[in-house]
Design a protein around this motif. Sequence first.
Motif, short mmCIF file in Angstrom:
data_model
loop_
_atom_site.label_atom_id
_atom_site.label_comp_id
_atom_site.label_asym_id
_atom_site.label_seq_id
_atom_site.Cartn_x
_atom_site.Cartn_y
_atom_site.Cartn_z
N HIS A 71 -8.09 -35.61 -4.36
CA HIS A 71 -7.32 -34.56 -3.68
C HIS A 71 -5.90 -34.49 -4.21
CE1 HIS A 71 -10.34 -33.89 -0.55
NE2 HIS A 71 -10.48 -35.21 -0.50
N LEU A 124 -5.09 -30.47 -0.17
CA LEU A 124 -4.93 -30.74 1.26
C LEU A 124 -3.69 -30.09 1.86
CD1 LEU A 124 -6.19 -34.43 1.35
CD2 LEU A 124 -7.46 -32.32 1.84
N ILE A 132 -3.56 -28.83 5.73
CA ILE A 132 -4.82 -29.28 6.33
C ILE A 132 -4.71 -29.53 7.83
CG2 ILE A 132 -4.51 -31.74 5.77
CD1 ILE A 132 -7.84 -29.87 5.56
N ALA A 134 -5.60 -26.65 10.15
CA ALA A 134 -6.35 -25.62 9.42
C ALA A 134 -7.81 -25.57 9.88
CB ALA A 134 -6.31 -25.89 7.93
N TRP A 160 -11.78 -25.52 9.18
CA TRP A 160 -12.62 -26.18 8.18
C TRP A 160 -12.90 -25.19 7.06
CZ3 TRP A 160 -16.88 -30.03 10.00
CH2 TRP A 160 -16.31 -30.98 10.85
N HIS A 199 -11.05 -24.13 4.65
CA HIS A 199 -9.99 -23.12 4.58
C HIS A 199 -9.51 -22.80 3.17
CE1 HIS A 199 -7.50 -26.69 4.21
NE2 HIS A 199 -6.51 -25.93 3.84
N TYR A 241 -17.47 -26.05 -0.71
CA TYR A 241 -17.63 -27.04 0.36
C TYR A 241 -19.10 -27.36 0.62
CZ TYR A 241 -12.72 -26.33 1.62
OH TYR A 241 -11.35 -26.28 1.61
N TRP A 255 -9.16 -28.73 11.73
CA TRP A 255 -8.73 -30.08 11.35
C TRP A 255 -7.49 -30.47 12.17
CZ3 TRP A 255 -12.10 -32.94 9.18
CH2 TRP A 255 -12.99 -32.43 8.24
N LEU A 285 -9.20 -35.11 12.23
CA LEU A 285 -8.82 -35.80 10.98
C LEU A 285 -8.90 -37.31 11.15
CD1 LEU A 285 -5.82 -33.67 9.72
CD2 LEU A 285 -7.91 -34.17 8.45
N LEU A 344 0.32 -35.88 5.68
CA LEU A 344 -0.36 -34.61 5.44
C LEU A 344 0.26 -33.49 6.25
CD1 LEU A 344 -4.06 -35.88 5.54
CD2 LEU A 344 -2.74 -35.27 3.50
#
Length: 132
Positions: free
Chosen positions: A39, A53, A56, A59, A61, A63, A69, A83, A88, A122
């Motif tokens: 990532h 990310l 994230i 966000a 899923w 996204h 995915y 998320w 998470l 994040l």
Amino acid sequence: MRNTLSIALLIVGAAVAPARADGDVAKGETSFKKCMACHAIGPDAKPKVGPPLNGIVGAKWAHFEGYSYSADIKDGAAAGKVWDEATLDAYLTNPKAVAPKGKMAFAGIKNEDERKDLIAFLAQFKADGSKK
């Protein structure tokens, strides 16, 4: 009177404080090194094995447009999953418990404080990769 006011403010502050304490962003940045093979995050983040990310936290899923995915993540998106910090946290603890057929080949982070730190790291990134 001052002591009564101080106690009242302390009680009100505790009542409105988030149930989850913020993690340490600097420690989270160090933890993110475990994620960097798959990532990216930041203004120049591009898909790798996994999606970037940026943005994230909070966000929906699946996204990131253009990333392929897994069916589990696509199904979660169709169901309106987000998320949020709790999701998470569960995913970072054990990705296969949240998305059993997901692509993420990562055993998870068992240490709760490390997960909080990583989520704090994040959370500072907006969808465009800039910091909040």
